[in-house]
Design a protein around this motif. Structure first.
Motif, PDB file in Angstrom:
ATOM      1  N   ALA A 114       1.011  -1.170   0.084  1.00 27.58           N
ATOM      2  CA  ALA A 114       0.016   0.093   0.250  1.00 27.58           C
ATOM      3  C   ALA A 114       0.773   1.225  -0.219  1.00 27.58           C
ATOM      4  O   ALA A 114       0.488   2.129  -0.701  1.00 27.58           O
ATOM      5  N   SER A 162       2.166   3.848  -5.912  1.00 31.14           N
ATOM      6  CA  SER A 162       2.696   4.419  -7.441  1.00 31.14           C
ATOM      7  C   SER A 162       3.753   3.667  -7.892  1.00 31.14           C
ATOM      8  O   SER A 162       4.167   4.025  -8.943  1.00 31.14           O
ATOM      9  N   ARG A 171      -7.214   7.147   5.014  1.00 28.31           N
ATOM     10  CA  ARG A 171      -7.172   6.032   4.158  1.00 28.31           C
ATOM     11  C   ARG A 171      -5.740   5.705   4.252  1.00 28.31           C
ATOM     12  O   ARG A 171      -5.247   4.506   4.427  1.00 28.31           O
ATOM     13  N   TYR A 176     -13.115  21.416   1.022  1.00 31.74           N
ATOM     14  CA  TYR A 176     -11.639  21.156   1.073  1.00 31.74           C
ATOM     15  C   TYR A 176     -10.858  21.971   1.807  1.00 31.74           C
ATOM     16  O   TYR A 176     -10.017  21.367   2.595  1.00 31.74           O
ATOM     17  N   ARG A 220      -6.999  13.630  -3.251  1.00 29.72           N
ATOM     18  CA  ARG A 220      -5.871  13.229  -4.127  1.00 29.72           C
ATOM     19  C   ARG A 220      -6.523  13.108  -5.491  1.00 29.72           C
ATOM     20  O   ARG A 220      -5.850  12.439  -6.365  1.00 29.72           O
TER      21      ARG A 220
HETATM   22  C1  FYN Z   1      -0.222   4.506   1.469  1.00 27.82           C
HETATM   23  N1  FYN Z   1       0.528   5.532   1.314  1.00 27.82           N
HETATM   24  C2  FYN Z   1       1.249   5.531   2.569  1.00 27.82           C
HETATM   25  C3  FYN Z   1       0.769   4.277   3.340  1.00 27.82           C
HETATM   26  N2  FYN Z   1      -0.402   3.979   2.678  1.00 27.82           N
HETATM   27  N3  FYN Z   1       2.655   6.136   2.691  1.00 27.82           N
HETATM   28  C4  FYN Z   1       3.086   5.541   4.065  1.00 27.82           C
HETATM   29  N4  FYN Z   1       2.789   4.907   4.946  1.00 27.82           N
HETATM   30  C5  FYN Z   1       1.338   4.098   4.457  1.00 27.82           C
HETATM   31  N5  FYN Z   1       0.890   3.331   5.532  1.00 27.82           N
HETATM   32  C6  FYN Z   1       1.017   6.339   0.441  1.00 27.82           C
HETATM   33  C7  FYN Z   1       0.834   5.719  -1.095  1.00 27.82           C
HETATM   34  O1  FYN Z   1       1.995   5.001  -1.519  1.00 27.82           O
HETATM   35  C8  FYN Z   1       0.662   6.777  -2.037  1.00 27.82           C
HETATM   36  O2  FYN Z   1       1.880   7.349  -2.448  1.00 27.82           O
HETATM   37  C9  FYN Z   1      -0.399   7.600  -1.141  1.00 27.82           C
HETATM   38  O3  FYN Z   1      -0.072   7.276   0.316  1.00 27.82           O
HETATM   39  C10 FYN Z   1      -1.587   7.574  -1.294  1.00 27.82           C
HETATM   40  O4  FYN Z   1      -1.942   6.063  -1.225  1.00 27.82           O
HETATM   41  P1  FYN Z   1      -3.592   5.817  -1.391  1.00 27.82           P
HETATM   42  O5  FYN Z   1      -4.601   6.496  -0.683  1.00 27.82           O
HETATM   43  O6  FYN Z   1      -3.507   4.231  -1.215  1.00 27.82           O
HETATM   44  O7  FYN Z   1      -3.640   5.933  -3.273  1.00 27.82           O
HETATM   45  P2  FYN Z   1      -4.126   6.902  -4.157  1.00 27.82           P
HETATM   46  O8  FYN Z   1      -3.364   7.334  -4.970  1.00 27.82           O
HETATM   47  O9  FYN Z   1      -4.901   8.092  -3.197  1.00 27.82           O
HETATM   48  O10 FYN Z   1      -5.139   6.272  -4.572  1.00 27.82           O
HETATM   49  C11 FYN Z   1      -5.877   6.154  -5.623  1.00 27.82           C
HETATM   50  C12 FYN Z   1      -7.421   6.394  -5.421  1.00 27.82           C
HETATM   51  C13 FYN Z   1      -7.716   6.844  -4.214  1.00 27.82           C
HETATM   52  C14 FYN Z   1      -8.263   6.761  -6.488  1.00 27.82           C
HETATM   53  C15 FYN Z   1      -7.767   4.809  -5.135  1.00 27.82           C
HETATM   54  O11 FYN Z   1      -7.340   8.186  -4.311  1.00 27.82           O
HETATM   55  C16 FYN Z   1      -9.258   6.739  -3.675  1.00 27.82           C
HETATM   56  O12 FYN Z   1      -9.834   5.800  -3.232  1.00 27.82           O
HETATM   57  N6  FYN Z   1      -9.855   7.765  -3.811  1.00 27.82           N
HETATM   58  C17 FYN Z   1     -11.169   8.181  -3.559  1.00 27.82           C
HETATM   59  C18 FYN Z   1     -11.511   9.512  -3.518  1.00 27.82           C
HETATM   60  C19 FYN Z   1     -13.032   9.798  -3.347  1.00 27.82           C
HETATM   61  O13 FYN Z   1     -13.761   9.004  -3.374  1.00 27.82           O
HETATM   62  N7  FYN Z   1     -12.925  11.074  -2.894  1.00 27.82           N
HETATM   63  C20 FYN Z   1     -14.380  11.446  -2.504  1.00 27.82           C
HETATM   64  C21 FYN Z   1     -14.830  12.461  -3.357  1.00 27.82           C
HETATM   65  S1  FYN Z   1     -14.074  13.968  -2.673  1.00 27.82           S
HETATM   66  P3  FYN Z   1       2.450   7.463  -3.624  1.00 27.82           P
HETATM   67  O14 FYN Z   1       2.892   5.690  -3.891  1.00 27.82           O
HETATM   68  O15 FYN Z   1       3.695   8.142  -3.503  1.00 27.82           O
HETATM   69  O16 FYN Z   1       1.480   7.729  -4.661  1.00 27.82           O
HETATM   70  C22 FYN Z   1     -14.783  15.295  -3.931  1.00 27.82           C
HETATM   71  O17 FYN Z   1     -14.338  16.146  -3.909  1.00 27.82           O
END
Ligand code: FYN
Ligand code: ADP
Length: 597
Positions: free
Chosen positions: A287, A291, A437, A512, A586
């Motif tokens: 997790a 990326s 998350r 936001y 994000r």
């Molecule tokens: C994750 N990450 C971490 C960890 N877990 N870093 C450190 N420690 C931990 N435990 C890192 C991960 O590698 C990513 O970095 C980043 O944190 C984000 O991880 P995530 O959340 O898993 O990934 P991402 O890119 O946000 O996922 C895409 C997505 C997600 C579309 C699946 O954004 C999502 O579920 N979004 C839903 C959004 C939504 O519905 N919003 C409501 C509407 S809001 P990098 O690897 O460096 O990228 C209206 O405006």
């Protein structure tokens, strides 16, 4: 209401049966009778449904009353949409259709958003709605709450049924249950016109008309050659990856899924609501290297996850494609109950169609004892990225800025969830969702409930009520201040049923963030901001719960610990920096902005 005075409706039935349950007592001359009200309740009970979420009113008021008298738990909300969300998530948690009961037209429409959301998310739910008199509705003569509800519901759910005669209630409910939970789960609409409820039927005939659904979600065993094809592909992979979605969480095949991950040694990525299926601290979790692994993987096995927008449709830059729509070169295995899901976005080289429990156990059987772990350089590269990201995150979490920000507040939530792994976590918002998350680790399956496939705002309090009612565990709801507003009135429901829900509002005064201004200098605020310094905690106090304003992590920690220990309804207004947060969190790229400045 037309049906109450309808001469065709039998008037003989007494309002309440003497026992409060089942049939209406017979006098010396006439046979024992029952009616539509009781048959609906008996049919639900016969099928193991013990809870109804809804909102009473014409024509279902007496149904809610009688259901409670018959021993069903009836949770009554302030708005049907929240009752609908509650029903849908109860379905996700239990694999039984969650029941939402609404009044006609406007009540039905309020519940319909939740029904559509349930269908989109593959949550089993039945929206049972009262409706007005068919003859008048169909001639469009202007009935009370006139609406052709069946026609409106149809495109938004898996199936829609209407029952006109009391003796068909058993069939109607059986069909609704089967449609909701068999195959790919989803929302079902059941239309019960007002006239149906008082219809009298001889009790014996009524009893015989009910159906106890046998094996409502039959196992679907995958074809052996499909399993072999998938295993061959996996065996040849240099950089394999498993992607677990909320379908995998729903399937309740936790031990086998864990065994599959651990025996293959393949790194895995949990989608949001699959977090905790294996503990987020598991060494195979990728997790924190998301990326990196998506574009680098060569074979990806999706288990109960769709290649929709949340996974960038399986192509484009996220997956290593050159352009925004280019294939990244991955081969995909997709384990799913829906035979139509494969190829929805990119080619699926090895579809495995069946229920996840059966598919995973067939894969496990095919793996045998001598399965070679993935190459060390792949695992090493992931570990390196993951450790780097985790260390960076630890550094950020250790900071203690004033005012609080998302990280310093969520660092507290992370500890509280770790100390209470059985607690349910509900989460919505934009930044409040995204940061939670990635910061808050989950340790057990089906504990994280969030905005799901649509990214819908408004699930917060409905999900919290259902999570508390269905699990009996404490619930922690991490809410953006904007997201909370969609269902905030349900804090009264939480207090009324005295549910162990701790709502934490990450309050930055706006959508936001809270620092936008009206560019014209006019008197109206920016459309993106709320009243500054709002005292959300007083809402909970208004109904007898505990309200706390927290401006430091220490205050937040104390309030949350107290809430978990006392199990009292609590709302913590966690005041954070109004400049904290980015537009759309994000998923900024999905939010078009005008180019012209
Ligand atoms: C994750 N990450 C971490 C960890 N877990 N870093 C450190 N420690 C931990 N435990 C890192 C991960 O590698 C990513 O970095 C980043 O944190 C984000 O991880 P995530 O959340 O898993 O990934 P991402 O890119 O946000 O996922 C895409 C997505 C997600 C579309 C699946 O954004 C999502 O579920 N979004 C839903 C959004 C939504 O519905 N919003 C409501 C509407 S809001 P990098 O690897 O460096 O990228 C209206 O405006
Ligand atoms: P996520 O958003 O977590 O990626 P999705 O909702 O996109 O998850 O995908 C869930 C998938 O799981 C759907 O395609 C659905 O058909 C599938 N599914 C749901 N329940 C089961 C089950 N019991 N067995 C197999 N597949 C299932």
């Amino acid at each position: 209401m037309a049906s109450v005075t309808d001469p065709a409706a039998p008037a003989a039935a007494p309002a309440t049966p003497p026992s409060g349950v089942g049939q209406i007592a017979a006098d010396a001359q006439s046979p024992e009778m029952t009616d539509g009200f009781h048959l609906v309740i008996d049919a639900l009970k016969l099928n193991g449904i013990d809870t109804i979420f809804g909102l009473p009113g014409i024509p279902i008021t007496d149904l809610t009353r009688k259901a409670q008298a018959a021993g069903l738990r009836v949770i009554s909300f302030r708005h049907e949409q929240n009752a609908g969300y509650a029903a849908s998530i109860a379905g996700f948690m239990t694999q039984r259709p969650g029941i939402c009961l609404t009044v006609s037209a406007p009540g039905f429409l309020n519940g319909l958003t939740a029904l559509a959301n349930a269908t989109t998310n593959c949550f089993p739910m039945i929206l049972i709605s009262g409706s007005s008199e068919r003859e008048v509705v169909d001639l469009q003569q202007g009935d009370y709450e006139e609406m052709d509800q069946l026609a409106i519901a149809k495109p938004l759910c898996k199936a829609a049924f209407r029952v006109l005669h009391a003796e068909d209630i058993g069939v109607g409910i059986a069909r609704a249950i089967r449609a909701a939970v068999s195959g790919r789960p989803g929302g079902v609409y059941l239309d019960l016109p007002a006239k149906l409820f008082p219809q009298a039927v001889e009790a014996e005939a009524g009893r015989k008309s009910l159906i106890k659904v046998v094996d409502p979600a039959p196992r679907q065993i995958p074809a052996q050659d499909a399993v072999q094809r998938a295993l061959e592909l996996l065996k040849g992979a240099k950089r394999p990856l498993i992607l677990l979605g909320k379908g995998a969480a729903y399937a309740q095949a936790d031990a086998d899924i864990r065994a599959l991950v651990e025996r293959t040694g393949i790194p895995y990525l949990p989608m949001s609501m699959a977090k905790g299926l294996l503990p987020d601290t598991h060494e195979q979790s990728a997790a924190a290297a998301r990326s990196y692994v998506l574009p680098a993987a060569d074979v990806v096995m999706l288990i109960g996850a769709r290649l929709n927008w949340l996974l960038s449709h399986g192509k484009g830059k996220t997956w290593g494609g050159k352009g925004s729509k280019d294939w990244g070169g991955q081969k995909f295995i997709q384990v799913d109950i829906s035979p139509q899901e494969a190829d929805s976005n990119v080619r699926i080289d090895a579809p495995v169609v069946g229920d996840i429990g059966s598919c995973v156990s067939a894969l496990l059987a095919g793996i045998g004892p001598g399965w070679a772990k993935p190459p060390a350089d792949w695992l090493g590269a992931i570990a390196e990225r993951r450790n780097k990201n985790v260390a960076k995150m630890a550094e950020t979490l250790a900071r203690n800025p004033s005012p609080m920000n998302f990280h310093s507040a969520l660092n507290v939530v992370r500890d509280i969830v770790k100390a209470n792994p059985d607690a349910m976590l509900v989460n919505e918002g934009a930044n409040a969702l995204d940061f939670t998350r990635s910061i808050v680790d989950m340790y057990k399956p089906r504990k994280r409930l969030d905005v799901g496939t649509w990214g819908v705002m408004g699930i917060g309090m409905g999900f919290s009520v259902a999570a508390a009612v269905m699990s009996g565990q404490p619930v922690i709801a991490i809410e953006g201040d904007s997201a909370f507003g969609f269902s905030g009135m349900e804090v009264e429901t939480i207090c009324r049923y005295n549910l162990p829900v701790c709502v934490v509002i990450l309050n930055n005064n706006g959508v936001y963030r809270g620092d936008e201004v009206n560019p014209t200098g006019g008197r109206d605020p920016s459309p993106l901001v709320f009243v500054k310094g709002a005292r959300y905690e007083m809402l909970m106090e208004a109904f007898g719960g505990v309200g706390v304003k927290a401006t430091t992590p220490a205050e937040l920690r104390r309030a949350m610990e107290d809430a978990i220990a006392s199990r009292r309804p609590t709302l913590v207004n966690a005041v954070i920096d109004e400049g904290a947060g980015t537009e759309s969190g994000r998923i900024t790229a999905l939010n078009p902005t005008a180019k012209k400045k």
